[in-house]
Design a protein around this motif. Structure first.
Motif, PDB file in Angstrom:
ATOM      1  N   PHE A 253       0.922  -1.153   0.092  1.00 21.21           N
ATOM      2  CA  PHE A 253      -0.065   0.119  -0.011  1.00 21.21           C
ATOM      3  C   PHE A 253       0.664   1.327   0.218  1.00 21.21           C
ATOM      4  O   PHE A 253       1.646   1.349   0.532  1.00 21.21           O
ATOM      5  N   SER A 255       0.301   5.388   0.356  1.00 24.81           N
ATOM      6  CA  SER A 255      -0.861   6.253   0.804  1.00 24.81           C
ATOM      7  C   SER A 255      -0.847   7.332  -0.013  1.00 24.81           C
ATOM      8  O   SER A 255      -1.935   8.266   0.194  1.00 24.81           O
ATOM      9  N   PHE A 264      -8.951   4.807   5.103  1.00 32.84           N
ATOM     10  CA  PHE A 264      -7.860   3.791   5.613  1.00 32.84           C
ATOM     11  C   PHE A 264      -8.441   2.520   5.825  1.00 32.84           C
ATOM     12  O   PHE A 264      -7.964   1.608   5.491  1.00 32.84           O
ATOM     13  N   LYS A 265      -9.569   2.509   6.862  1.00 29.78           N
ATOM     14  CA  LYS A 265     -10.081   1.665   7.232  1.00 29.78           C
ATOM     15  C   LYS A 265     -10.585   0.697   6.083  1.00 29.78           C
ATOM     16  O   LYS A 265     -10.753  -0.361   6.175  1.00 29.78           O
ATOM     17  N   ILE A 267      -9.989   0.772   3.088  1.00 31.97           N
ATOM     18  CA  ILE A 267      -9.000   0.038   2.097  1.00 31.97           C
ATOM     19  C   ILE A 267      -8.619  -0.988   2.843  1.00 31.97           C
ATOM     20  O   ILE A 267      -8.333  -2.235   1.896  1.00 31.97           O
ATOM     21  N   GLY A 268      -8.332  -1.102   4.086  1.00 36.83           N
ATOM     22  CA  GLY A 268      -7.650  -2.064   4.851  1.00 36.83           C
ATOM     23  C   GLY A 268      -8.738  -3.284   4.825  1.00 36.83           C
ATOM     24  O   GLY A 268      -8.272  -4.571   4.663  1.00 36.83           O
ATOM     25  N   GLY A 272      -6.749  -5.374   2.411  1.00 34.98           N
ATOM     26  CA  GLY A 272      -5.509  -5.787   3.358  1.00 34.98           C
ATOM     27  C   GLY A 272      -5.742  -7.231   3.697  1.00 34.98           C
ATOM     28  O   GLY A 272      -6.553  -7.916   3.163  1.00 34.98           O
ATOM     29  N   ALA A 277       3.348  -1.184   4.278  1.00 37.39           N
ATOM     30  CA  ALA A 277       2.550   0.133   3.851  1.00 37.39           C
ATOM     31  C   ALA A 277       3.575   1.160   3.937  1.00 37.39           C
ATOM     32  O   ALA A 277       4.257   1.648   4.897  1.00 37.39           O
ATOM     33  N   ASP A 304      -5.309   1.003  10.929  1.00 40.24           N
ATOM     34  CA  ASP A 304      -6.434   0.796  10.039  1.00 40.24           C
ATOM     35  C   ASP A 304      -6.582   0.126   8.808  1.00 40.24           C
ATOM     36  O   ASP A 304      -7.393  -0.801   8.453  1.00 40.24           O
ATOM     37  N   ILE A 305      -5.298   0.028   8.118  1.00 41.23           N
ATOM     38  CA  ILE A 305      -5.344  -0.709   6.754  1.00 41.23           C
ATOM     39  C   ILE A 305      -4.644  -2.086   6.883  1.00 41.23           C
ATOM     40  O   ILE A 305      -4.436  -2.817   6.085  1.00 41.23           O
TER      41      ILE A 305
END
Length: 369
Positions: A253, A255, A264-265, A267-268, A272, A277, A304-305
């Protein structure tokens, strides 16, 4: 009064001539392109937007005040005490690399990614100054690079996160464009590449959540909370993004630039967990924390990710904020320890093996304080 008006008029003419004829400003999005961008949920009233209502539009007086503060405030330890010397790579060891997926950091947010036999550049900014002209900014912390740019092998792809000068650099594009097979950008950013004589068939523009394939490598343009623009009258005319780069064995990842937010969450949860990252951590301030994370937020975003390892980026390259140059790495490591998050901190030029479980990196920045 006549003299003041005359001076303002001359300055306006100089600005218009400079921005319209100096090539580093890039291109402008056409009305035809704007019509196609209306299909994007991130585009409204002629501009790209964040999911949250940021950044706040500053008045002219607020902008001038901020500029004055930046250029008149002396920051102790704002730059390294000497030029950062990177670890150097031999051309043959880069051109013939066939090992595990690895990255080479060039400082700030620029990387060479070698993955599945492909060479990919991420936000390749090799210029001296992150500005449209050398006189308009301070020079980078490292004069030398891990490998000279003209010694780089054929580049299969270049990935850009947005069009700001510390990420998309005109002189850098000129150096790499003839050896690059394809460019991937968020919507609109390709207009600058086209202005610099890169054929349109070599440019792929993508919206958030769109995916494409580079042979057996999946590239996903994912959200970020930032802004764009290369001159005063084209702000938010192009999109900004983060990126997911994944194969059957590796998940990475990047950013880009971003404030801390719920994307972010998301995407995770969608892509993820990530082996590594590359997370923005630097050039921040409480006044613009909605578009650049504070170090503690960088660590929180790493959680989060769902990152197994986080590398702080967007530092150790340029002075673009009023914090000490080592503040990002010191603060993010402290917060990461609290969150039980693994931070890696390689030197510029040091080999970064994505699946490395040893992560034997030193506090190298202490040699430059």
């Amino acid at each position: 009064m006549i003299a003041i008006v005359s001076i303002i008029g001359v300055l306006v003419v100089i600005y218009l001539l400079f921005t319209n004829y100096y090539p580093s400003f890039g291109g402008d999005v056409s009305k035809e392109q704007q019509k196609t961008y209306q299909l994007s949920s991130n585009y409204k009233d002629g501009k790209f937007r964040n999911s949250n209502d940021v950044p706040k539009e500053m008045s002219l007086s607020e902008t001038l005040s901020l500029v004055y503060t930046f250029f008149t405030t002396k920051v102790p330890n704002g730059r390294p005490t000497k030029d950062i010397i990177p670890q150097h790579l031999k051309k043959v060891n880069v051109s013939n690399y066939k090992g595990d997926t690895r990255l080479i950091w060039f400082g700030h947010s620029s990387f060479l990614l070698q993955i599945n036999g492909k060479n990919i550049l991420i936000d390749p900014m090799f210029g001296k100054v992150p500005a449209p002209h050398p006189l308009l900014g301070s020079s980078r912390f490292n004069k030398e690079f891990p490998i000279e740019i003209d010694q780089l092998p054929v580049i299969d792809a270049v990935i850009y996160s947005h069009d700001h000068y510390d990420h998309l650099d005109y002189e850098s594009v000129l150096k790499i464009k003839d050896k690059t097979k394809h460019f991937y950008t968020p919507l609109g950013v390709g207009v600058h590449l086209s202005a610099w004589n890169i054929p349109k068939e070599k440019i792929t523009e993508m919206d958030w959540w769109q995916e494409t394939a580079l042979d057996d490598i999946r590239l996903v343009c994912t959200p970020a909370q930032h802004f764009s623009g290369r001159k005063m009258n084209n702000g938010q005319s192009t999109l900004w993004s983060s990126w997911v780069i994944t194969t059957t064995t590796d998940n990475i990842f990047f950013s880009g630039d971003s404030g801390y937010a719920s994307h972010f969450k998301e995407i995770g949860d969608t892509y993820g967990p990530f082996d590594l990252a590359l997370m923005e951590c630097g050039q921040y301030n409480e006044k613009w924390s909605d578009i650049h994370m504070m170090p503690e937020e960088t660590a929180m975003a790493g959680v989060d990710i769902k990152a197994k390892n986080v590398m702080p980026i967007h530092w150790a390259g340029f002075k673009l904020a009023l914090h000490e140059w080592t503040d990002p790495i010191v603060r993010v490591k402290a917060k990461a320890k609290e969150l039980n998050l693994n931070i890696i901190s390689p030197e510029i030029g040091q080999e970064i093996i994505v699946k490395d479980t040893v992560n034997n990196y030193t506090d190298w920045w202490k040699n430059y304080e």
